[in-house]
Design an enzyme around this catalytic site. Structure first.
Site, short mmCIF file in Angstrom:
data_model
loop_
_atom_site.label_atom_id
_atom_site.label_comp_id
_atom_site.label_asym_id
_atom_site.label_seq_id
_atom_site.Cartn_x
_atom_site.Cartn_y
_atom_site.Cartn_z
N GLY A 211 23.73 40.16 134.03
CA GLY A 211 23.61 40.93 132.79
C GLY A 211 24.53 40.41 131.71
O GLY A 211 25.03 39.28 131.79
N ASN A 212 24.73 41.22 130.68
CA ASN A 212 25.60 40.83 129.58
C ASN A 212 26.33 42.06 129.06
O ASN A 212 26.15 43.17 129.56
CB ASN A 212 24.81 40.13 128.47
CG ASN A 212 23.70 40.99 127.92
OD1 ASN A 212 23.93 42.04 127.32
ND2 ASN A 212 22.45 40.57 128.15
N ARG A 213 27.17 41.88 128.04
CA ARG A 213 28.07 42.93 127.59
C ARG A 213 27.48 43.83 126.49
O ARG A 213 28.19 44.68 125.95
CB ARG A 213 29.36 42.30 127.07
CG ARG A 213 30.12 41.50 128.10
CD ARG A 213 31.40 40.92 127.50
NE ARG A 213 32.08 40.03 128.43
CZ ARG A 213 32.91 40.43 129.38
NH1 ARG A 213 33.18 41.72 129.53
NH2 ARG A 213 33.49 39.56 130.17
N SER A 214 26.23 43.67 126.15
CA SER A 214 25.68 44.46 125.04
C SER A 214 25.67 45.95 125.37
O SER A 214 25.22 46.37 126.44
CB SER A 214 24.27 43.99 124.72
OG SER A 214 23.71 44.77 123.69
#
Length: 412
Positions: A211-214
């Protein structure tokens, strides 16, 4: 409005069971410094009595055209308002407003108001989906009124579905956003827009994902501000832990492939698409059926495959003539150079380029960016709240749509 002006809000209350929720909306409005005049229908007073509205507002309750006749309330109340906010807006009330009836004080007020008007519908799903209601909503939107999309959830009795009044906190936020525009025209009225938000997750096994930090804050700000400008908003939300903006049709997704399907489906009827979600470029080639365990031999390599380029696909296959497509580019270095290259490769109309990392952009309440246009323009948006950046992006989208032309009056 001047800095000294106390915003005057007319809170119209329709005759639905959700009227009890409006008490909390009224409390939030008065405690934040707004002068609120409650105008309930006769049926609304069967759910919540006049003393409750008067005590919470600190103002006399106007319930009929024959009350305080010397003040001509059926004309004066609407003339002096900065905002008319109707909640719950029942199917009957929407019908009477759409047809210009003036058979009680609230409908008279709606005809005399020259300020923004917001309707927050609440009714059973079948009533909301009925062609008559849909036609009445389209008529109101074509005249510049903001008709929020109802929420989905528990309705009266055991029923569930779309038609629930949004939470009072989100209604309050919607009211404040409209008031913050200072009476400006709802320049996206009659438009359908799609916004993607959050960060996609690509499964490794039933437990883990890439995933990512958004956080989704910027995308949700874009959705909320578009609602305040009159748009009908579809919000494709990827793994976001935020309350749904009042008035937006939220469609939750998890992976990039799910987001692609949802965005392409919604884009078919959209005047504008703003891709603010952080979409994974890659996904695992295979997903383990069970949780991957330690074996002592070290982790097995993970083979990645590319996800579809959704922004480029939408830009290259415009679903409708004149459709405006905007994307976001989160860069860590060579920000403008990489942004211009991405704008060229993606083929979108606008690209919002911002620098991320070291506490910037992701998960913060503020943001700054440069919006690059396919026409060679570059618009700097200084550091400030994400809602301010969102409004500036919609300014640029509205300019390119020819704000208010063509689509107003439709509800495709």
């Amino acid at each position: 409005m001047t800095a000294e002006h106390t915003p005057e809000v007319v809170l119209g209350v329709g005759g639905g069971i959700a009227a009890y929720k409006v008490c909390e909306l009224l409390r939030r409005l008065t405690e934040s410094g707004h002068r609120v005049r409650v105008v309930p229908t006769a049926d609304a007073l069967r759910f919540v009595g006049e003393p409750t509205w008067a005590a919470l507002s600190g103002q006399p309750v106007a319930a009929g055209v024959w009350d305080s006749v010397h003040e001509v309330p059926h004309v004066r109340i609407g003339q002096h308002a900065d905002l008319v906010f109707v909640a719950p807006a029942t199917a009957d009330l929407l019908a009477r407003a759409a047809h210009g009836l003036a058979d009680d004080l609230l409908t008279n007020t709606l005809l005399t108001a020259r300020c923004p008007v917001v309707f927050a519908p609440a009714m059973h799903t079948e009533m909301w989906e009925h062609p008559a209601t849909r036609a009445n909503v389209a008529t109101l939107r074509s005249r510049g009124a903001i008709v929020l999309e109802p929420a989905s959830g528990r309705l009266t009795g055991a029923d569930t579905g779309k038609g629930r009044l949004p939470d009072p906190a989100e209604l309050f936020a919607a009211a404040r956003r409209v008031l913050a525009r200072g009476g400006l025209h709802a320049d996206l009225a009659g438009r359908r827009v799609v916004v993607s938000a959050g960060g996609t997750r690509e499964a490794l096994d039933p437990v883990r994902f890439l995933g990512n930090r958004s956080s989704g804050l910027q995308g949700y700000a874009l959705a909320a501000t578009a609602v305040a400008r009159g748009a009908r908003v579809t919000l494709v939300s990827a793994n976001v832990a935020l309350p749904a903006p009042a008035g937006a049709d939220v469609r939750p997704v998890t992976s990039a492939l799910e987001l692609r399907e949802a965005v392409l489906g919604a884009a078919a009827e959209a005047d504008a698409v703003v891709m603010a979600a952080a979409v994974a470029d890659f996904r695992p080639d295979t997903v383990a059926a069970g949780k991957i365990k330690k074996t002592g031999a070290g982790p097995a390599p993970i083979t990645l495959v590319e996800n579809p380029d959704i922004l480029a696909e939408i830009s290259g296959k415009r679903a409708r003539p004149g459709q405006i497509v905007a994307g976001f580019a989160a860069e860590t270095d060579n920000v403008l150079e990489n942004g211009r290259d991405k704008l060229r490769r993606k083929g979108c109309d606008l690209l919002v380029v911002n620098q991320v990392g070291d506490g910037r952009a992701f998960g913060t309440a503020d943001n700054q960016a440069v919006v690059l246009g396919a026409d060679g323009s570059a618009t700097e948006i200084p550091y400030g709240p994400k809602e301010g950046l969102a409004d500036r992006v919609w300014d640029l989208v509205a300019e390119r749509l020819g704000a208010g032309a063509g689509a107003a009056g439709t509800d495709r």
